[in-house]
Each structure stands twice: as structure tokens, then as C-alpha cells.
Design a protein around this motif. Structure first.
Motif, short mmCIF file in Angstrom:
data_model
loop_
_atom_site.label_atom_id
_atom_site.label_comp_id
_atom_site.label_asym_id
_atom_site.label_seq_id
_atom_site.Cartn_x
_atom_site.Cartn_y
_atom_site.Cartn_z
N ARG A 109 79.45 3.31 18.18
CA ARG A 109 79.44 4.71 18.60
C ARG A 109 79.09 4.81 20.08
NH1 ARG A 109 77.41 4.54 13.44
NH2 ARG A 109 78.33 6.01 11.96
N THR A 110 79.68 5.79 20.72
CA THR A 110 79.40 6.02 22.14
C THR A 110 77.94 6.37 22.36
OG1 THR A 110 81.67 6.82 22.39
CG2 THR A 110 80.14 7.30 24.18
N ARG A 111 77.36 7.09 21.41
CA ARG A 111 75.95 7.49 21.54
C ARG A 111 75.04 6.28 21.59
NH1 ARG A 111 73.99 10.69 16.48
NH2 ARG A 111 74.45 8.63 15.63
N ASP A 112 75.33 5.25 20.77
CA ASP A 112 74.50 4.05 20.77
C ASP A 112 74.66 3.27 22.08
OD1 ASP A 112 73.60 4.61 18.18
OD2 ASP A 112 75.33 3.63 17.28
N LEU A 113 75.88 3.19 22.59
CA LEU A 113 76.07 2.52 23.87
C LEU A 113 75.31 3.22 24.99
CD1 LEU A 113 79.90 1.68 23.73
CD2 LEU A 113 78.01 0.04 23.70
N GLU A 114 75.39 4.54 25.01
CA GLU A 114 74.68 5.29 26.05
C GLU A 114 73.16 5.13 25.92
OE1 GLU A 114 76.05 9.23 25.55
OE2 GLU A 114 77.99 8.89 26.55
N PHE A 115 72.68 5.03 24.68
CA PHE A 115 71.25 4.84 24.46
C PHE A 115 70.75 3.54 25.07
CE2 PHE A 115 68.02 2.98 21.57
CZ PHE A 115 66.95 3.79 21.92
N PHE A 116 71.47 2.43 24.83
CA PHE A 116 71.03 1.14 25.36
C PHE A 116 71.30 1.03 26.86
CE2 PHE A 116 71.08 0.01 20.87
CZ PHE A 116 69.91 -0.72 20.78
N GLY A 127 73.46 2.04 35.51
CA GLY A 127 74.15 3.21 36.01
C GLY A 127 75.43 3.44 35.24
N PRO A 128 76.25 4.35 35.70
CA PRO A 128 77.57 4.55 35.07
C PRO A 128 78.37 3.24 35.09
CG PRO A 128 77.07 6.36 36.56
CD PRO A 128 76.01 5.32 36.80
N THR A 129 78.71 2.74 33.92
CA THR A 129 79.36 1.43 33.80
C THR A 129 80.67 1.58 33.06
OG1 THR A 129 77.17 0.41 33.65
CG2 THR A 129 79.05 -0.95 33.04
N PRO A 130 81.77 1.07 33.61
CA PRO A 130 83.04 1.10 32.85
C PRO A 130 82.93 0.27 31.57
CG PRO A 130 83.42 0.61 35.18
CD PRO A 130 81.94 0.53 34.96
N VAL A 131 83.75 0.61 30.62
CA VAL A 131 83.71 -0.09 29.33
C VAL A 131 84.01 -1.57 29.50
CG1 VAL A 131 84.75 -0.20 27.03
CG2 VAL A 131 84.33 2.01 28.10
N ALA A 132 84.95 -1.91 30.37
CA ALA A 132 85.30 -3.32 30.56
C ALA A 132 84.18 -4.12 31.18
CB ALA A 132 86.56 -3.43 31.43
N ASP A 133 83.23 -3.47 31.86
CA ASP A 133 82.14 -4.19 32.52
C ASP A 133 80.84 -4.13 31.74
OD1 ASP A 133 83.91 -4.70 34.57
OD2 ASP A 133 83.30 -2.95 35.75
N LEU A 134 80.85 -3.63 30.52
CA LEU A 134 79.62 -3.58 29.74
C LEU A 134 79.15 -4.98 29.39
CD1 LEU A 134 80.38 -0.65 27.27
CD2 LEU A 134 78.73 -0.64 29.14
N PRO A 135 77.87 -5.29 29.62
CA PRO A 135 77.38 -6.64 29.29
C PRO A 135 77.15 -6.79 27.79
CG PRO A 135 75.61 -5.32 30.21
CD PRO A 135 76.85 -4.48 30.30
N MET A 136 77.14 -8.04 27.34
CA MET A 136 76.94 -8.31 25.92
C MET A 136 75.56 -7.89 25.45
SD MET A 136 79.76 -9.57 24.65
CE MET A 136 79.39 -10.59 23.23
N ARG A 137 74.55 -7.94 26.31
CA ARG A 137 73.20 -7.56 25.89
C ARG A 137 73.08 -6.07 25.65
NH1 ARG A 137 69.54 -6.55 30.52
NH2 ARG A 137 70.74 -6.45 32.45
N VAL A 138 74.08 -5.29 26.02
CA VAL A 138 74.14 -3.87 25.67
C VAL A 138 75.03 -3.66 24.46
CG1 VAL A 138 74.91 -1.61 26.47
CG2 VAL A 138 73.61 -3.09 28.00
N ILE A 139 76.14 -4.38 24.40
CA ILE A 139 77.11 -4.17 23.31
C ILE A 139 76.56 -4.63 21.98
CG2 ILE A 139 79.40 -4.81 22.48
CD1 ILE A 139 80.31 -5.04 25.36
#
Length: 278
Positions: free
Chosen positions: A177-184, A191-203
Motif C-alpha cells: 500500500r502507498t500508505r505503508d511506503l509513505e509511513f516508512f 525526502g520525495p523519492t521516485p518509486v524506482a529509487d526506493l531502497p529495499m530497507r523501506v520496501i
């Protein structure tokens, strides 16, 4: 005095007569073997020297690095592989569909009121096979895009690891869910991070939280029909005045009958598989 010397001379003569043939036999027995073992001098030859014998295969493990430039050493690769093998159960549980499947199947068993049937081994085994079935296309992408080029020497280990993470990231992001990604992202002060640049420790933690949320929602829907049966059985027993009869004992056959009539395992597995957005 002469009488004492005669028996001693006679004894010595007999001893020599017995051991002399034995010593001669041993000499003639070992002499040919010794001469055969003695290396004969090689005759002089004008032929060119033969090529040296091929050395046997040897495995050398060191810290000097691999032959490919930019790659890590063999010993470090072995350490990484052993670490991955140690963490393999956690990777299977937290980065695949295993979490949702095993929780939902556990809820099915609890809702039926039979905590020991099917057993934990059957639940975990079925969850593993369903996980391998669902993750098959992702594993094929990892094999074709990362593992095989790395084994063929076409890319270093770092690039292979990055390419292997791409299919897993795509799978986890589709279920998160987008809400969970924004929470972490907020917890990590990103900061504002594109989806392609999200790190694994957040995903990964966002994916696990989303899987738990979805599994509990499916578990609530599974409990509803069996809860209705419990209410009906309790009401009937109260109306008949059978206070001492446990409602769970009476409701269990009706729950099993309902589950079998609607082909419950087929429905559960079908909805589980279809709940993943692949």
C-alpha cells in the motif's frame, strides 16, 4: 674340562647346520627383488624432452580477488553465499507471498475449530508450494537476468545483485500500500523519492505490514460464516435448555459439512492466488 667342551661344540655345530640353509634361502629370495627395484640408468636419447605432466585440479581460496575486474574475492563470495543460506528462511517468509498464505491458512484451521487438523507441517508445506508456484515467474526473471549472466562471467557480482533485486522489488511494490511506503519513508526521514529509487530497507518492512493487513482482512471474512453457525447452534441449545452441552462440539460437524459442500479448500486457494497482483 674336555668333557664339557665337547657338548658345547656339538651344540654350536647343530645350530649352524640349522640356520645356514635358512640364511642362504633368505639371501636368494630377496636378492632378485632388490635388483628389480633398483632403478636402471636411462639410456642416452637424442629425442626431445617430453612435455611435463598435467598438474591435478586444485581449488585455491584466497583474498586476492577473482579474475574478473571489479569483482569481489572468492572468500568474500563464499561468506556472502553462506550468509544468504542462513537468512534464506527469513527471505522466503518476508520477501515473497509466503506470509499472506500461511496466515490465511492458519485462520481457516482456527475458524473451523480444529486446531490440529491439518497439522502445522501440512500448512507450512502447502504454503511453501503455493509460494513457489506464485513466485515462479519472478524467480525465472532473476535467473535469466542476473544469475545466468553472472555465472557466464558477463557481469560482476555487484551488478548481478542489483539486477536480481529488480524483479523482487517490482513484486513487492505491486502488493504494498502507498500508505505503508509513505509511513516508512517518513520514519527514515527520506525526502520525495521516485518509486524506482526506493531502497529495499523501506520496501521490505512496508511490504510485510501490507501483507499482514491483507491476511487479517481475509481472515475476518473467513470467520463470518462459521461465526453464524456458532450463533445458530448456541441459540438452538439455549432454546432446548441444553445449557451443559458445549456449542463448539455441536457446531463442529456443521462447520465441516458447510466447508466440504462449498469446496472450501478450492475457494480459499483460488482467492489467495487471485489476491496477488502479478
Amino acid at each position: 674340562m674336555n668333557a664339557l667342551c665337547l657338548p658345547r661344540r656339538l651344540l654350536a655345530t647343530r645350530v649352524l647346520g640349522v640356520f645356514t640353509p635358512l640364511l642362504l634361502a633368505l639371501f636368494f629370495f630377496f636378492a632378485p627383488a632388490a635388483s628389480a627395484q633398483a632403478p636402471a640408468a636411462p639410456p642416452p636419447s637424442t629425442a626431445p624432452a617430453a612435455a611435463p605432466a598435467q598438474q591435478p585440479f586444485r581449488l585455491n581460496i584466497g583474498l586476492e580477488g577473482a579474475n574478473r575486474p571489479g569483482d569481489v574475492g572468492v572468500a568474500i563470495q563464499i561468506v556472502i553465499v553462506m550468509t544468504l543460506l542462513t537468512l534464506a528462511p527469513s527471505l522466503v517468509m518476508l520477501m515473497t507471498s509466503f506470509t499472506r498464505i500461511v496466515i490465511v491458512l492458519g485462520f481457516v484451521r482456527t475458524a473451523l475449530g480444529v486446531p490440529s487438523a491439518p497439522s502445522n507441517q501440512i500448512i507450512v508445506g502447502l504454503s511453501l508450494f503455493l509460494t513457489f508456484f506464485l513466485m515462479g515467474p519472478i524467480f525465472d526473471r532473476v535467473n535469466n537476468e542476473a544469475l545466468q549472466p553472472y555465472l557466464a562471467g558477463q557481469m560482476p557480482s555487484g551488478e548481478a545483485f542489483d539486477k536480481a533485486a529488480v524483479p523482487l522489488k517490482d513484486f513487492m511494490l505491486k502488493q504494498t500500500r502507498t500508505r505503508d511506503l509513505e509511513f516508512f519513508l517518513e520514519l527514515g526521514r527520506f525526502g520525495p523519492t521516485p518509486v524506482a529509487d526506493l531502497p529495499m530497507r523501506v520496501i521490505i518492512p512496508a511490504f510485510v505490514i501490507s501483507e499482514l493487513q491483507t491476511a487479517f482482512q481475509m481472515g475476518f471474512l473467513l470467520f463470518l460464516p462459521f461465526l453464524v453457525i456458532d450463533f445458530l447452534v448456541s441459540s438452538v441449545l439455549m432454546a432446548l435448555g441444553m445449557m451443559m452441552m458445549p456449542p463448539t462440539v455441536v457446531a463442529l460437524p456443521f462447520k465441516l459439512l458447510l466447508f466440504v459442500l462449498v469446496d472450501g479448500w478450492h475457494l480459499v486457494v483460488k482467492n489467495l492466488v487471485e489476491s496477488f497482483r502479478l
